[in-house]
Design a protein around this motif. Structure first.
Motif, PDB file in Angstrom:
ATOM      1  N   VAL A  28     121.338  76.977 -67.983  1.00 47.90           N
ATOM      2  CA  VAL A  28     120.554  77.762 -67.228  1.00 47.90           C
ATOM      3  C   VAL A  28     120.850  79.126 -66.872  1.00 47.90           C
ATOM      4  O   VAL A  28     120.476  80.031 -67.428  1.00 47.90           O
ATOM      5  N   CYS A  29     122.207  79.089 -66.019  1.00 45.64           N
ATOM      6  CA  CYS A  29     122.846  80.269 -65.673  1.00 45.64           C
ATOM      7  C   CYS A  29     123.694  80.899 -66.593  1.00 45.64           C
ATOM      8  O   CYS A  29     123.741  82.238 -66.941  1.00 45.64           O
ATOM      9  N   CYS A  77     125.436  77.503 -61.683  1.00 47.40           N
ATOM     10  CA  CYS A  77     124.418  76.665 -61.421  1.00 47.40           C
ATOM     11  C   CYS A  77     124.431  75.085 -61.217  1.00 47.40           C
ATOM     12  O   CYS A  77     123.906  74.148 -60.780  1.00 47.40           O
ATOM     13  N   GLY A  78     125.583  74.698 -62.163  1.00 44.62           N
ATOM     14  CA  GLY A  78     126.018  73.209 -62.333  1.00 44.62           C
ATOM     15  C   GLY A  78     125.013  72.608 -63.287  1.00 44.62           C
ATOM     16  O   GLY A  78     125.502  71.321 -63.552  1.00 44.62           O
ATOM     17  N   CYS A  89     128.790  75.959 -70.506  1.00 45.60           N
ATOM     18  CA  CYS A  89     128.497  77.364 -70.654  1.00 45.60           C
ATOM     19  C   CYS A  89     129.651  78.229 -70.678  1.00 45.60           C
ATOM     20  O   CYS A  89     129.998  79.202 -71.235  1.00 45.60           O
ATOM     21  N   CYS A 110     125.054  72.505 -66.531  1.00 39.98           N
ATOM     22  CA  CYS A 110     125.576  72.172 -67.682  1.00 39.98           C
ATOM     23  C   CYS A 110     127.163  71.298 -67.533  1.00 39.98           C
ATOM     24  O   CYS A 110     127.764  71.075 -68.380  1.00 39.98           O
TER      25      CYS A 110
END
Ligand code: FES
Length: 258
Positions: free
Chosen positions: A224-225, A230-231, A241, A233
């Motif tokens: 996502v980020c 954001c956590g 990431c 992954c």
């Protein structure tokens, strides 16, 4: 890192094409420094964001390849030359290109996993860091148009190509990538595995004598980020990431343990 790392930069779309059924290429122009194996987050205003591997990066020209399997990539395929698109990144660690110097590099890709390998082939050719590159790739028959890339690679390096399943009358090789690894050289070599589930291939490579440190595999989780905030992954203590997506197999193996 930039002051506002989640803010996309604007890139200009320079070419769009359909490579195969539901498989598209988008070329854009803009400034970026990237390493093979890194990815970006493409963002379309009012639609959303999605992560994509960089499939090619020459000067200020970048290429991405994607399946039109979500609203974002479908919207991307409807863009026109000259349109602007938001891109942030590149993200991820990238592949250890310096380690590849004078080694035999085995690129093992399947389906869309071929995109980061294309970027790596481009890099190795330019930097002339690898002595030999051997490529094993496996596609569904419908993906054959991507094999036009393979035809280019074949001019310099041996390629073994197969499909996982084929219609009656198909004359090419049929099988999974791990079925095609016999004869791989274990000394002074490095294997890059870019498939959805890398363990079967990595375990076959280990059984053929490669060490865990000679294998890099792509990990997959929802991104996502893209910057470790954001956590989404986070898995077994690693951020895909930031610590990946390509990881050395001793690290990858720990990541996927239950
Ligand atoms: S995608 Fe947000 S932490 Fe990795």
């Amino acid at each position: 890192m930039k002051d506002r790392p989640l803010m996309p930069e604007q890139y200009r779309v320079t070419a769009l094409s359909e490579l195969a059924l539901e498989t598209h290429s988008m070329k854009v122009s803009g400034k970026m420094n990237s390493l093979p194996g890194q990815f970006v987050i493409v963002s379309l205003s009012g639609v959303g964001e999605c992560p994509l591997y960089i499939a090619s990066h020459k000067g200020s020209n970048l290429e991405f390849v994607y399946r039109t399997d979500c609203s974002i990539t479908k919207a991307m395929s409807r863009l026109s030359k000259g349109d602007r698109i938001g891109i942030r990144g590149p993200y991820g660690k990238g592949l250890p290109v310096k380690e590849m110097n004078r080694k035999d590099i085995y690129l093992i890709g399947q389906d869309m996993g071929i995109a980061p390998l294309k970027h790596l082939v481009e890099h190795l050719k330019k930097a002339k860091v690898a002595r030999t590159i051997s490529i094993y790739a496996s596609f569904m028959k419908k993906d054959y148009v991507i094999a036009s890339w393979i035809k280019e690679w074949e001019k310099d390096n041996p390629v073994i190509l197969s499909v996982r399943s084929a219609d009656d009358g198909y004359l090419g090789r049929v099988g999974k990538p791990e079925d095609m690894l016999e004869g791989i050289r274990k000394d002074n070599s490095l294997a890059i595995v870019s498939v959805r589930e890398a363990s079967a291939i990595a375990e076959t490579l280990l059984s053929l004598g490669l060490k865990e440190k000679q294998i890099y595999a792509a990990a997959h989780r929802t991104i996502v980020c893209g910057i470790g905030k954001c956590g989404h992954c986070l898995h077994n203590g690693r951020y895909i990431c930031k610590d990946g997506p390509f990881m050395r197999y001793d690290i990858y193996k720990e990541l996927i343990r239950r």
